[in-house]
Motif scaffolding. Structure first.
Motif, short mmCIF file in Angstrom:
data_model
loop_
_atom_site.label_atom_id
_atom_site.label_comp_id
_atom_site.label_asym_id
_atom_site.label_seq_id
_atom_site.Cartn_x
_atom_site.Cartn_y
_atom_site.Cartn_z
N THR A 1 21.78 68.87 -26.11
CA THR A 1 20.50 68.51 -25.51
C THR A 1 20.18 69.43 -24.33
O THR A 1 21.08 69.93 -23.65
CB THR A 1 20.49 67.02 -25.09
N SER A 2 18.90 69.64 -24.11
CA SER A 2 18.51 70.58 -23.07
C SER A 2 18.04 69.89 -21.79
O SER A 2 17.75 70.55 -20.81
CB SER A 2 17.43 71.52 -23.59
N VAL A 3 17.93 68.58 -21.82
CA VAL A 3 17.50 67.88 -20.61
C VAL A 3 18.66 67.87 -19.63
O VAL A 3 19.78 67.52 -19.99
CB VAL A 3 17.05 66.43 -20.94
N GLY A 4 18.39 68.30 -18.40
CA GLY A 4 19.47 68.43 -17.44
C GLY A 4 19.70 67.18 -16.62
O GLY A 4 18.80 66.36 -16.45
N GLU A 5 20.93 67.06 -16.13
CA GLU A 5 21.21 65.97 -15.20
C GLU A 5 20.67 66.36 -13.83
O GLU A 5 20.38 65.52 -12.99
CB GLU A 5 22.73 65.77 -15.07
N LYS A 6 20.55 67.66 -13.61
CA LYS A 6 20.02 68.19 -12.34
C LYS A 6 19.09 69.32 -12.68
O LYS A 6 19.31 70.01 -13.69
CB LYS A 6 21.17 68.79 -11.54
N GLU A 7 18.09 69.54 -11.84
CA GLU A 7 17.21 70.68 -12.09
C GLU A 7 16.99 71.45 -10.79
O GLU A 7 16.76 70.84 -9.75
CB GLU A 7 15.86 70.20 -12.65
N TYR A 8 17.07 72.77 -10.87
CA TYR A 8 16.79 73.62 -9.71
C TYR A 8 15.57 74.47 -10.03
O TYR A 8 15.49 75.01 -11.14
CB TYR A 8 17.96 74.56 -9.43
N THR A 9 14.67 74.59 -9.08
CA THR A 9 13.58 75.54 -9.25
C THR A 9 14.03 76.83 -8.59
O THR A 9 14.27 76.87 -7.39
CB THR A 9 12.29 75.02 -8.57
N LEU A 10 14.20 77.88 -9.40
CA LEU A 10 14.76 79.13 -8.87
C LEU A 10 13.68 80.13 -8.49
O LEU A 10 13.91 81.07 -7.74
CB LEU A 10 15.69 79.76 -9.91
N TYR A 11 12.49 79.92 -9.04
CA TYR A 11 11.37 80.82 -8.70
C TYR A 11 10.06 80.10 -8.99
O TYR A 11 9.92 79.44 -10.01
CB TYR A 11 11.46 82.10 -9.54
N THR B 1 22.15 75.31 -18.43
CA THR B 1 23.52 75.78 -18.24
C THR B 1 24.50 74.61 -18.30
O THR B 1 24.11 73.46 -18.10
CB THR B 1 23.69 76.51 -16.89
N SER B 2 25.76 74.94 -18.53
CA SER B 2 26.76 73.89 -18.71
C SER B 2 27.41 73.47 -17.40
O SER B 2 28.19 72.53 -17.37
CB SER B 2 27.85 74.39 -19.66
N SER B 3 27.13 74.21 -16.32
CA SER B 3 27.68 73.77 -15.04
C SER B 3 26.69 74.10 -13.94
O SER B 3 25.70 74.81 -14.13
CB SER B 3 29.05 74.39 -14.78
N ASP B 4 27.00 73.54 -12.79
CA ASP B 4 26.08 73.55 -11.67
C ASP B 4 26.35 74.78 -10.79
O ASP B 4 27.11 74.70 -9.84
CB ASP B 4 26.33 72.23 -10.89
N ASN B 5 25.75 75.90 -11.15
CA ASN B 5 25.98 77.13 -10.41
C ASN B 5 24.74 78.00 -10.42
O ASN B 5 24.76 79.13 -10.93
CB ASN B 5 27.14 77.89 -11.07
N GLU C 1 3.46 87.21 -16.07
CA GLU C 1 3.10 85.90 -16.65
C GLU C 1 4.05 84.79 -16.21
O GLU C 1 3.73 83.62 -16.33
CB GLU C 1 3.15 85.97 -18.19
N VAL C 2 5.23 85.16 -15.74
CA VAL C 2 6.21 84.13 -15.38
C VAL C 2 5.85 83.51 -14.03
O VAL C 2 5.80 84.18 -13.01
CB VAL C 2 7.64 84.72 -15.34
N VAL C 3 5.55 82.20 -14.07
CA VAL C 3 5.16 81.51 -12.83
C VAL C 3 6.24 80.54 -12.37
O VAL C 3 6.17 80.00 -11.27
CB VAL C 3 3.83 80.73 -13.00
N SER C 4 7.23 80.31 -13.23
CA SER C 4 8.23 79.31 -12.88
C SER C 4 9.54 79.61 -13.60
O SER C 4 9.54 79.90 -14.79
CB SER C 4 7.67 77.94 -13.29
N ILE C 5 10.64 79.59 -12.84
CA ILE C 5 11.96 79.72 -13.46
C ILE C 5 12.80 78.54 -12.96
O ILE C 5 12.94 78.35 -11.75
CB ILE C 5 12.65 81.05 -13.12
N VAL C 6 13.29 77.74 -13.89
CA VAL C 6 14.10 76.60 -13.48
C VAL C 6 15.45 76.65 -14.18
O VAL C 6 15.62 77.33 -15.18
CB VAL C 6 13.40 75.24 -13.78
N ASN C 7 16.39 75.93 -13.60
CA ASN C 7 17.72 75.82 -14.19
C ASN C 7 18.03 74.33 -14.35
O ASN C 7 18.05 73.58 -13.39
CB ASN C 7 18.74 76.47 -13.24
N ASN C 8 18.19 73.92 -15.61
CA ASN C 8 18.63 72.56 -15.88
C ASN C 8 20.12 72.58 -16.13
O ASN C 8 20.60 73.37 -16.96
CB ASN C 8 17.90 71.98 -17.10
N VAL C 9 20.84 71.73 -15.44
CA VAL C 9 22.28 71.69 -15.59
C VAL C 9 22.62 70.51 -16.49
O VAL C 9 22.30 69.37 -16.18
CB VAL C 9 22.97 71.50 -14.22
#
Ligand SMILES: C[S@@+](CC[C@H](N)C(=O)[O-])C[C@H]1O[C@@H](n2cnc3c(N)ncnc32)[C@H](O)[C@@H]1O
Length: 404
Positions: free
Chosen positions: A193-203, A158-162, A178-186
């Motif tokens: 680029t898809s590498v985030g400055e921050k990463e949240y594990t949402l599930y 995502t483009s912002s930290d929310n 099958e989904v074992v992990s959901i993350v959000n890279n900001v």
């Protein structure tokens, strides 16, 4: 050339776009209404043209479809298209947004509450306007080491930290077995680029497991891992063959651009120490963890930018017999080329997914750079392409260089 016919591509990255791009030859067939909002792949060379992809033939079945349950559509349709209307066209989307879908209403409220992001903005990709919230959707499949069953990681870039904005979507997707992990890279940059400055594990968990060459690898969302697992096995076997290990465990290996440590760890049990260098902190941490997971204690992984090495680089390490270098698509920095030419390891195995930059680097290593008074020292003894990206024009090459 090695080719597989049954594909299992472990990682795919899709992009969100404000509207679907329709190739010229299909313009007649499609009404533009069908194409509002896109989730798919870029047209070659155009980051703002996103071609809708409803089923990706490069993905495993589990990433594309919810196996064993005919009544449910593909998970992507279920979670994103049907519930959130991303690909359903403007008219349908308005209906979903305004009248039909409770979740969507809640969702848009959530977005507004969470910092003034408009619900429409949420669904718009970044593209040229650099507005909107969703940038990329990355799907990575691995497998459960005990059951062998497929597992999926879903990464929303995502483009912002929310991260709270994603909560309703996460709740839907988390119901897919099958989904074992959901993350959000900001990633707040305007780049793609898809590498985030921050990463949240949402599930679930923050990493996924994959098995290659009989070893278990933990992979974080931001760490590189070969996208085609089956061909990854072929690639690493070829690298091992090219190393021509003596078998007495005496050789020292330097693994440059080591990612999660895959190549070095695949060799580690038959060599003395392995030293890996990598710039992505999460990948270095995965590499260290992967050594532990595989009971390997002769591998050291060091975080560092190989484009910024000084004259003292690797001075404190013993001279390697074999250097593996596996850069990203750009050429290696001239400082690294000079380092390798000074180092004079007996063998360099150059692994590349970009034949053009690979050719330049091989030329420098073999023939030098006369205008900079740099002398080449290597001889190209073999070059083997590996079809890591079937049905695309891309090719991986494993090049073996011997010190002259
Ligand atoms: C093609 S991948 C290869 C990774 C690993 N060898 C493998 O097979 O899984 C290239 C790796 O180089 C890393 N990388 C890119 N630029 C770098 C740099 N300037 N310094 C160090 N590592 C870099 C990337 O993060 C990525 O992990």
């Amino acid at each position: 050339m090695f080719t597989v016919f049954s594909l299992h591509v472990m990682q795919m990255e899709f992009s969100f776009g404000p509207k679907g791009w329709v190739p010229a030859e299909q313009l007649q067939e499609k009404s533009t209404d069908e194409c509002v909002y896109a989730l798919g792949l870029h047209a070659p060379g155009f980051f703002d043209k996103v071609l809708n992809v409803n089923k990706c033939l490069l993905q495993s079945d589990s990433a594309n479809e919810k196996s064993g349950n005919e009544s449910r559509a593909t998970w992507r349709r279920t979670a994103i298209v049907e519930d959130y209307g991303v690909q359903e066209g403007r008219r349908k989307h308005h209906n979903v947004l305004e009248k039909e879908n409770e979740n969507m209403h809640e969702f848009s409220q959530l977005c507004k509450n969470a910092g003034g992001i408009q619900s429409w903005g949420f669904l718009r990709g970044m593209c040229n306007s650099h507005t909107g919230f969703l940038k990329h959707l990355m799907l990575r499949s691995g497998r459960n080491v005990e059951t062998g069953l497929p597992e999926l990681t879903v990464n929303f870039v995502t483009s912002s930290d929310n991260p709270e904005c994603l909560r309703p979507l996460v709740e839907k997707i988390a119901t897919i077995p099958e989904v074992v992990s959901i993350v959000n890279n900001v990633n707040t940059s305007i780049g793609y680029t898809s590498v985030g400055e921050k990463e949240y594990t949402l599930y679930g968990k923050s990493t996924i497991i994959e098995i290659l060459r009989g070893l278990t690898f933990q992979i974080s969302a931001n760490s590189f891992f070969q996208t085609n697992t089956r061909q990854g096995d072929v690639l690493y076997k070829l690298i091992e063959d090219c190393a021509f290990l003596k078998g007495d465990g005496s050789e020292i290996v330097l693994d440059l651009f080591c990612g999660t440590g895959t190549i070095g760890l695949a060799l580690a049990k038959r060599v003395k120490p392995v030293y890996g260098f990598e710039v992505v902190a999460q990948a270095v941490s995965d590499a260290r963890q992967n050594a532990t997971l595989n009971f390997i204690n002769n591998a050291t992984f060091i975080e560092g930018d190989l484009n910024k090495i000084g004259s003292a680089f690797a001075n404190n390490l013993p001279k390697p017999d074999i250097v593996i270098t596996d850069p990203n698509r750009p050429v290696m920095h001239i400082k690294l080329i000079k380092f390798l030419l000074r180092l004079r390891a007996s063998r360099i195995i150059y692994v590349s997914c970009n034949p053009a930059t690979c050719a330049r680097d091989l030329n420098y290593l073999c023939c030098g750079v006369p205008e900079q008074n740099i002398e080449g020292r290597y001889r190209l003894s073999s070059l083997q392409p590996v079809d890591m990206f079937p049905h695309t024009p891309h090719i991986e090459c494993v090049c073996s260089l011997e010190l002259r």
